[in-house]
Design a protein around this motif. Structure first.
Motif, PDB file in Angstrom:
ATOM      1  N   UNK A   4       0.791  -1.230   0.000  1.00  0.00           N
ATOM      2  CA  UNK A   4       0.000   0.000   0.000  1.00  0.00           C
ATOM      3  C   UNK A   4       0.814   1.266   0.000  1.00  0.00           C
ATOM      4  N   UNK A   5       1.985   1.252  -0.654  1.00  0.00           N
ATOM      5  CA  UNK A   5       2.876   2.417  -0.647  1.00  0.00           C
ATOM      6  C   UNK A   5       2.181   3.672  -1.183  1.00  0.00           C
ATOM      7  N   UNK A   6       1.262   3.502  -2.119  1.00  0.00           N
ATOM      8  CA  UNK A   6       0.585   4.653  -2.716  1.00  0.00           C
ATOM      9  C   UNK A   6      -0.906   4.690  -2.374  1.00  0.00           C
ATOM     10  N   UNK A   7      -1.294   3.995  -1.314  1.00  0.00           N
ATOM     11  CA  UNK A   7      -2.679   4.012  -0.882  1.00  0.00           C
ATOM     12  C   UNK A   7      -3.612   3.494  -1.965  1.00  0.00           C
ATOM     13  N   UNK A   8      -4.759   4.143  -2.086  1.00  0.00           N
ATOM     14  CA  UNK A   8      -5.764   3.706  -3.055  1.00  0.00           C
ATOM     15  C   UNK A   8      -5.254   3.847  -4.491  1.00  0.00           C
ATOM     16  N   UNK A   9      -4.323   4.788  -4.715  1.00  0.00           N
ATOM     17  CA  UNK A   9      -3.804   4.996  -6.067  1.00  0.00           C
ATOM     18  C   UNK A   9      -3.064   3.784  -6.604  1.00  0.00           C
ATOM     19  N   UNK A  10      -2.578   2.922  -5.696  1.00  0.00           N
ATOM     20  CA  UNK A  10      -1.828   1.754  -6.122  1.00  0.00           C
ATOM     21  C   UNK A  10      -2.582   0.438  -6.000  1.00  0.00           C
ATOM     22  N   UNK A  11      -3.853   0.504  -5.664  1.00  0.00           N
ATOM     23  CA  UNK A  11      -4.632  -0.734  -5.553  1.00  0.00           C
ATOM     24  C   UNK A  11      -4.775  -1.414  -6.912  1.00  0.00           C
ATOM     25  N   UNK A  12      -4.926  -0.616  -7.950  1.00  0.00           N
ATOM     26  CA  UNK A  12      -4.895  -1.110  -9.322  1.00  0.00           C
ATOM     27  C   UNK A  12      -3.578  -0.679  -9.945  1.00  0.00           C
ATOM     28  N   UNK A  13      -3.018  -1.506 -10.811  1.00  0.00           N
ATOM     29  CA  UNK A  13      -1.773  -1.152 -11.480  1.00  0.00           C
ATOM     30  C   UNK A  13      -1.883  -1.445 -12.973  1.00  0.00           C
ATOM     31  N   UNK A  14      -1.012  -0.796 -13.722  1.00  0.00           N
ATOM     32  CA  UNK A  14      -0.817  -1.095 -15.134  1.00  0.00           C
ATOM     33  C   UNK A  14       0.589  -1.652 -15.294  1.00  0.00           C
ATOM     34  N   UNK A  15       0.701  -2.786 -15.954  1.00  0.00           N
ATOM     35  CA  UNK A  15       2.003  -3.369 -16.290  1.00  0.00           C
ATOM     36  C   UNK A  15       2.171  -3.257 -17.797  1.00  0.00           C
ATOM     37  N   UNK A  16       3.250  -2.610 -18.215  1.00  0.00           N
ATOM     38  CA  UNK A  16       3.422  -2.406 -19.650  1.00  0.00           C
ATOM     39  C   UNK A  16       4.816  -2.789 -20.113  1.00  0.00           C
ATOM     40  N   UNK A  17       4.918  -2.997 -21.410  1.00  0.00           N
ATOM     41  CA  UNK A  17       6.198  -3.370 -22.004  1.00  0.00           C
ATOM     42  C   UNK A  17       7.182  -2.214 -21.895  1.00  0.00           C
ATOM     43  N   UNK A  18       8.440  -2.547 -21.751  1.00  0.00           N
ATOM     44  CA  UNK A  18       9.511  -1.548 -21.692  1.00  0.00           C
ATOM     45  C   UNK A  18       9.812  -1.048 -23.102  1.00  0.00           C
TER      46      UNK A  18
END
Length: 424
Positions: free
Chosen positions: A173-187
């Protein structure tokens, strides 16, 4: 005109500096402002996230225009509240600000409009995200979906780094609610650049090119920050490249937002990766960049207030912007420890000596006065800016001014502009 600027950082000081110079400006306010902004505007003790207080103040004082600096009040709906009160605003609605407020929404718009961006997946379950990381391997980019003050992105060059970033966001929870969902993308490999354009719906007016430095350390190493320096123009964004960005990224976005019933009105700040295959969109911000705004304001010949008002009134097609040929650079002075833990309240001396150099303008990002003393009041504290006939001259002037400051508790990167200037 009576104008209110919302915010308290270096970006807002640069906007205040430029708007105060307009012959249209009769009174200029800033809420809450800082010690430097107080030299150009009347500072008002209302927090940037106090939507009710800001709207009441703007209505009571009959503001002709409100310019919203930070992203948080935009995403929260400040522009909507002001417009409902009959006040002209520079800044997008909450619905349009979702381009920055949600990485998933931004990526969805890219998919719908055919805008080039890195391949991506969104996750609301850490186990699924970790499984994806293990199946795809590194390098990957892990992004918190919501607002994180520029610190919610991890470029993971190893699988272990990617897994740690997922856990920081979704488990710790380092970013609280802002980090509950994430996007994983190609480099994506290439060179990053910032591209800004004023938008009043479908009309788009590009600004000058700029490039910033997000990492805290020399050579773009270490954790990401809100920005440690910037310069303009950015050689990587040639005229041909700028036109490609407009045609493949900015204009399609503006059209897609209108089609989605979320017309965008404000400034679109596209974070780009310039690859061998052309430009790709990394992210959108829905406000002026910080510290890019500082160098753009120094290079702008035209009246900024006229342009901002045109956006608010839907008359951007009548505006043309002119720019100085001189280059500009900003070096951010930050408190020791930033972007990690740091102490507030250290004294800054030598500001007048630093500002006396040729081509030097110093914008305050987080300062306060204690009598005659100037104190640091945050992480990024001062923006030491310089203009010059060449980028190299601007760089030399900026660091000469930095060296005139007497602030033992502050630090800066010593290689701003290195991509454009090489090893010199």
């Amino acid at each position: 005109m009576k104008v209110l600027i919302v915010g308290s950082g270096g970006r807002e000081h640069a906007l205040a500096w430029a708007i105060a110079a307009s012959p249209l400006t009769s009174r200029l306010f800033c809420a809450p402002g800082n010690a430097g902004i107080a030299e150009q505007a009347e500072c008002v003790a209302i927090a940037a996230d106090d939507l009710v207080g800001l709207t009441a103040f703007a209505k009571r004082e009959a503001m002709d225009l409100v310019v919203i600096g930070p992203e948080d009040p935009l995403v929260a709906g400040l522009a909507d509240a002001l417009r409902a009160a009959g006040i002209k605003v520079f800044g997008p609605s909450a619905a349009a600000a979702a381009l920055e407020g949600s990485k998933t929404f931004m990526k969805t718009i890219c998919r719908q409009a055919g805008i080039p961006t890195a391949a991506w997946q969104t996750f609301d379950d850490p186990a699924a995200a970790l499984d994806y990381v293990r199946r795809h391997g590194a390098p990957l980019v892990i992004k918190a979906d919501g607002l994180t003050a520029g610190k919610g992105v991890t470029i993971a060059m190893t699988e272990a780094e990617a897994e740690a970033a997922v856990r920081q966001c979704m488990v710790d929870g380092q970013f609280g609610r802002s980090g509950q969902d994430i996007v994983v993308e190609a480099f994506l490999a290439g060179e990053e650049a910032s591209f800004f354009a004023l938008v009043d719906g479908e009309t788009v007016l590009p600004l000058a090119s700029a490039q910033d430095h997000k990492a805290v350390g020399e050579g773009d190493t270490g954790p990401n920050t809100g920005g440690m320096g910037a310069y303009s123009p950015a050689p990587v964004v040639s005229e041909a490249m700028a036109e490609t960005v407009l045609e493949t990224i900015i204009r399609p976005t503006a059209r897609a937002m209108v089609a989605a019933g979320r017309p965008f009105q404000g400034v679109l700040y596209a974070g780009l990766m310039i690859t061998s295959d052309g430009p790709y969109l990394l992210e959108y911000n829905v406000r002026f960049g910080d510290p890019e705004t500082q160098v753009l304001c120094l290079r702008l010949k035209s009246d900024l207030l006229v342009a901002l008002l045109a956006v608010a009134e839907g008359g951007l097609h009548h505006v043309d912007l002119r720019w100085h040929d001189d280059a500009a650079m900003v070096v951010v002075m930050a408190t020791d420890g930033y972007p990690g833990a740091y102490h507030k309240g250290s004294e800054i001396r030598g500001l007048d000596a630093a500002a006396a150099g040729e081509g030097i303008t110093i914008f305050h990002a987080a300062t306060r006065r204690d009598g005659a003393r100037l104190l640091a009041n945050g992480g990024r504290v001062l923006n030491v800016c310089a203009t010059g006939a060449t980028l190299r001259q601007a760089r030399d002037r900026a660091y000469d001014a930095v060296d005139r400051l007497d602030w033992p508790d502050g630090f800066c990167r010593r290689d701003i502009g290195w991509r454009a200037l090489g090893e010199d």
